[in-house]
Design a protein around this motif. Sequence first.
Motif, PDB file in Angstrom:
ATOM      1  N   THR A 156       0.843  -1.204   0.000  1.00 36.51           N
ATOM      2  CA  THR A 156       0.000   0.000   0.000  1.00 36.51           C
ATOM      3  C   THR A 156       0.871   1.244   0.000  1.00 36.51           C
ATOM      4  N   ASP A 189       2.572   1.670  -3.450  1.00 42.83           N
ATOM      5  CA  ASP A 189       1.635   2.112  -4.482  1.00 42.83           C
ATOM      6  C   ASP A 189       1.158   3.545  -4.255  1.00 42.83           C
ATOM      7  N   ASP A 190       0.862   3.902  -2.993  1.00 43.31           N
ATOM      8  CA  ASP A 190       0.423   5.265  -2.695  1.00 43.31           C
ATOM      9  C   ASP A 190       1.529   6.275  -2.963  1.00 43.31           C
ATOM     10  N   GLU A 191       2.740   5.954  -2.551  1.00 47.37           N
ATOM     11  CA  GLU A 191       3.853   6.873  -2.768  1.00 47.37           C
ATOM     12  C   GLU A 191       4.081   7.074  -4.277  1.00 47.37           C
ATOM     13  N   HIS A 238       1.769   6.886  -6.569  1.00 47.48           N
ATOM     14  CA  HIS A 238       0.657   7.745  -7.011  1.00 47.48           C
ATOM     15  C   HIS A 238       0.978   9.208  -6.729  1.00 47.48           C
ATOM     16  N   TRP A 239       1.461   9.499  -5.526  1.00 46.18           N
ATOM     17  CA  TRP A 239       1.738  10.893  -5.170  1.00 46.18           C
ATOM     18  C   TRP A 239       2.938  11.439  -5.934  1.00 46.18           C
ATOM     19  N   ALA A 260      -4.366  10.832   2.602  1.00 45.33           N
ATOM     20  CA  ALA A 260      -3.807   9.505   2.339  1.00 45.33           C
ATOM     21  C   ALA A 260      -2.677   9.178   3.312  1.00 45.33           C
ATOM     22  N   HIS A 261      -1.831  10.160   3.608  1.00 40.80           N
ATOM     23  CA  HIS A 261      -0.737   9.911   4.532  1.00 40.80           C
ATOM     24  C   HIS A 261      -1.249   9.666   5.958  1.00 40.80           C
ATOM     25  N   ASN A 313      -2.524   6.215   6.014  1.00 39.98           N
ATOM     26  CA  ASN A 313      -1.438   5.234   5.992  1.00 39.98           C
ATOM     27  C   ASN A 313      -0.698   5.163   7.327  1.00 39.98           C
TER      28      ASN A 313
END
Length: 166
Positions: free
Chosen positions: A66, A69-71, A73-74, A146-147, A150
């Motif tokens: 997660t 993938d999130d990092e 995306h950002w 999001a952060h 997370n």
Amino acid sequence: MSEPGRLASPVCYAAEADDVYMGYLGRDEVVAMLQELLQAERAGVRVGARLSQTAPEPSLLAFARTIRDDEAHWCRVLSGALKRLGVKPSTKVGAFYGKVMALDGFEARLALLDKGQSWVARRLEEALPKIRDDQLHAELKGMLEAHVANIDLGRRAMQHGAPARR
């Protein structure tokens, strides 16, 4: 009663005022912040990828993926914002990756990742009130949310998936 045709107050030119004059970050400050965040997020991608390879439990593996993938995306969002500003996005990876990898053990690395995610969240909380551009403000607000999510996810994963201490 006022006379017909007379304005009650002078015209306000605040919308045309310089960003810095109005208390917002100037363009150079915004660019520097976005580049700094991009480098940090790029380091976060690498940390997430590395943690994915060494996760001792399925919940920690899911969390690491997660983060990765999130990092990523950002990174794309921040790169897009820089391009809209007419600036070439940095290709550097933040020093955070090296700091995390210098630690021994998954738990120690995860703890530093938590601190890194918290640093990004604080940086965004400080900057958001000073961002005048509506699109960028919305993107950075989403990044903050999001952060924060997370950070919570990582702490729960550590509580439920951490190996038993000897």
